[in-house]
Design a protein around this motif. Sequence first.
Motif, PDB file in Angstrom:
ATOM      1  N   GLN A  39      10.165 -19.696  -7.671  1.00 31.62           N
ATOM      2  CA  GLN A  39       9.800 -18.226  -7.887  1.00 31.62           C
ATOM      3  C   GLN A  39       8.399 -17.757  -7.004  1.00 31.62           C
ATOM      4  O   GLN A  39       7.548 -18.512  -7.289  1.00 31.62           O
ATOM      5  CB  GLN A  39       9.513 -17.892  -9.389  1.00 31.62           C
ATOM      6  CG  GLN A  39       9.332 -16.503  -9.564  1.00 31.62           C
ATOM      7  CD  GLN A  39       9.242 -16.366 -11.109  1.00 31.62           C
ATOM      8  OE1 GLN A  39       9.011 -17.215 -11.935  1.00 31.62           O
ATOM      9  NE2 GLN A  39       9.919 -15.014 -11.511  1.00 31.62           N
ATOM     10  N   LYS A  43       8.953 -11.739  -7.153  1.00 32.41           N
ATOM     11  CA  LYS A  43      10.349 -12.047  -6.897  1.00 32.41           C
ATOM     12  C   LYS A  43      10.870 -12.734  -8.207  1.00 32.41           C
ATOM     13  O   LYS A  43      10.271 -13.335  -8.852  1.00 32.41           O
ATOM     14  CB  LYS A  43      10.518 -12.876  -5.597  1.00 32.41           C
ATOM     15  CG  LYS A  43      10.273 -12.052  -4.326  1.00 32.41           C
ATOM     16  CD  LYS A  43      10.627 -12.797  -3.041  1.00 32.41           C
ATOM     17  CE  LYS A  43      10.381 -12.125  -1.848  1.00 32.41           C
ATOM     18  NZ  LYS A  43      10.719 -12.908  -0.741  1.00 32.41           N
ATOM     19  N   GLU A  44      12.290 -12.707  -8.166  1.00 32.30           N
ATOM     20  CA  GLU A  44      12.919 -13.520  -9.365  1.00 32.30           C
ATOM     21  C   GLU A  44      13.024 -14.646  -8.749  1.00 32.30           C
ATOM     22  O   GLU A  44      12.969 -15.435  -7.813  1.00 32.30           O
ATOM     23  CB  GLU A  44      14.318 -12.818  -9.467  1.00 32.30           C
ATOM     24  CG  GLU A  44      14.227 -11.369 -10.112  1.00 32.30           C
ATOM     25  CD  GLU A  44      15.593 -10.784 -10.482  1.00 32.30           C
ATOM     26  OE1 GLU A  44      15.781  -9.672 -11.214  1.00 32.30           O
ATOM     27  OE2 GLU A  44      16.667 -11.602 -10.346  1.00 32.30           O
ATOM     28  N   ARG A  45      13.295 -15.680 -10.065  1.00 33.86           N
ATOM     29  CA  ARG A  45      13.199 -17.204  -9.713  1.00 33.86           C
ATOM     30  C   ARG A  45      14.737 -17.213  -9.182  1.00 33.86           C
ATOM     31  O   ARG A  45      15.634 -16.649  -9.463  1.00 33.86           O
ATOM     32  CB  ARG A  45      13.436 -17.708 -11.047  1.00 33.86           C
ATOM     33  CG  ARG A  45      13.328 -19.151 -10.903  1.00 33.86           C
ATOM     34  CD  ARG A  45      12.965 -19.812 -12.427  1.00 33.86           C
ATOM     35  NE  ARG A  45      13.749 -19.539 -13.419  1.00 33.86           N
ATOM     36  CZ  ARG A  45      13.193 -19.543 -14.637  1.00 33.86           C
ATOM     37  NH1 ARG A  45      12.266 -20.342 -14.932  1.00 33.86           N
ATOM     38  NH2 ARG A  45      14.111 -19.052 -15.598  1.00 33.86           N
ATOM     39  N   GLU A  46      14.926 -18.123  -7.943  1.00 33.79           N
ATOM     40  CA  GLU A  46      15.985 -18.606  -7.549  1.00 33.79           C
ATOM     41  C   GLU A  46      16.231 -19.964  -7.090  1.00 33.79           C
ATOM     42  O   GLU A  46      15.499 -20.800  -7.403  1.00 33.79           O
ATOM     43  CB  GLU A  46      16.048 -17.838  -6.121  1.00 33.79           C
ATOM     44  CG  GLU A  46      14.832 -18.556  -4.954  1.00 33.79           C
ATOM     45  CD  GLU A  46      14.818 -17.949  -3.669  1.00 33.79           C
ATOM     46  OE1 GLU A  46      15.594 -17.152  -3.524  1.00 33.79           O
ATOM     47  OE2 GLU A  46      14.239 -18.619  -2.802  1.00 33.79           O
TER      48      GLU A  46
END
Length: 122
Positions: A39, A43-46
Amino acid sequence: QVQLVESGGGLVQAGASLRLACVAPGWIASTHAMAWFRQAPGKEREFVACIATSTYYADSVKGRFAISRDPAKNTVYLQMSSLKPEDTAVYYCAARQSYGGSWSRDSTYAYWGQGTQVTVSS
């Protein structure tokens, strides 16, 4: 409480390599699929990579990162090479049962580590 413990993060220059490690309890390391997520700020966790009976990678890291496991040490590794500034993030280790849908969905993982910071400077 189940604990996954990550280590190996740090500050490196672009093009360098790092190896992250995640130690899990033995009953998890030997029976569960293990994955790495990341993350970045804002931003979103990917999803990054997963190891089950096979290995799976996000397109953004394919060919640069490699996930592996050492059953004797209850440890999963993420070898990161050719690092880029856009790889900067907190990296999390996660574990789940081998069944349960897409490897890339973070909601399917039951166990998580506290994260380790990776910073890549340009």
